[in-house]
Design an enzyme around this catalytic site. Sequence first.
Site: not given
Ligand SMILES: CC(C)(COP(=O)(O)OP(=O)(O)OC[C@H]1O[C@@H](n2cnc3c(N)ncnc32)[C@H](O)[C@@H]1OP(=O)(O)O)[C@@H](O)C(=O)NCCC(=O)NCCS
Ligand SMILES: CCCCCCCCCCCCCC(=O)O
Length: 186
Positions: A84, A129-130
């Site tokens: 990750d 954004r993906k």
């Molecule tokens: C990831 C996160 C920001 C996405 O939420 P969001 O910004 O509202 O994104 P959206 O729901 O608008 O999705 C954006 C795109 O990503 C895709 N997507 C989002 N989450 C996804 C997942 N888990 N798996 C697959 N696709 C995903 C959506 O289908 C959408 O695709 P599209 O552009 O083809 O339509 C939100 O779910 C979040 O904050 N999760 C927690 C993240 C986190 O804490 N991670 C661990 C620490 S870094």
């Molecule tokens: C301004 C440039 C900033 C770029 C920083 C991107 C790095 C993000 C790393 C995120 C990893 C998080 C892993 C996790 O918490 O699950």
Amino acid sequence: MSGTWTLPDDLEVPIRPDFFPAPGGDLPQHWSKCFGCGDDQPTGIAMRFTAAEGIEVAGRLTVESRYQGGPGVIHGGILTTAFDETQGIACMVLGSPVVTGHLQIDFARPIPLGSVLEFRARIDGTIRRKVYTSAEARIVEGPAASDEVVATSRGLFLRIKPEHFTPMAEFVDGVPTMPSFGNSTL
Ligand SMILES: CC(C)(COP(=O)(O)OP(=O)(O)OC[C@H]1O[C@@H](n2cnc3c(N)ncnc32)[C@H](O)[C@@H]1OP(=O)(O)O)[C@@H](O)C(=O)NCCC(=O)NCCS
Ligand SMILES: CCCCCCCCCCCCCC(=O)O
């Protein structure tokens, strides 16, 4: 890789940006209190990263005995954390912050305690954004060292606005030694 993972056809592959260090150059931690890379997180795994060729990054982890899962081997969750982190750091080439949306790991070989793992990760492509990423790990030091890939990972990261973490600021414990990249509000 034996897991299921399908890349969209219309991905854009980023090019190496000017701000990225030369191959072998150090990459910064993204947040000093991060469990994966922070130098202000005493219980973390403190991974360090360098830029590699192209848009690839490399990171290392020594498998300490406290990372044990099954008898004598690394815990799968620790290995997942290292992937990750490495794949998140690979997203630095974008110059904007990301969070992990989805991560899947294939655990191909047992990894003994005491091994030094090298992780390599890159962005396979972006759409909207993906950010689609992939990575693999090899044991580079220790009795089990070889060129064989011992684990692989595929991860979807999402680009976020810096304000994403603003509602979480009150939960930060103490003062970070380095602010989170792209988030001057913490
Ligand atoms: C990831 C996160 C920001 C996405 O939420 P969001 O910004 O509202 O994104 P959206 O729901 O608008 O999705 C954006 C795109 O990503 C895709 N997507 C989002 N989450 C996804 C997942 N888990 N798996 C697959 N696709 C995903 C959506 O289908 C959408 O695709 P599209 O552009 O083809 O339509 C939100 O779910 C979040 O904050 N999760 C927690 C993240 C986190 O804490 N991670 C661990 C620490 S870094
Ligand atoms: C301004 C440039 C900033 C770029 C920083 C991107 C790095 C993000 C790393 C995120 C990893 C998080 C892993 C996790 O918490 O699950």
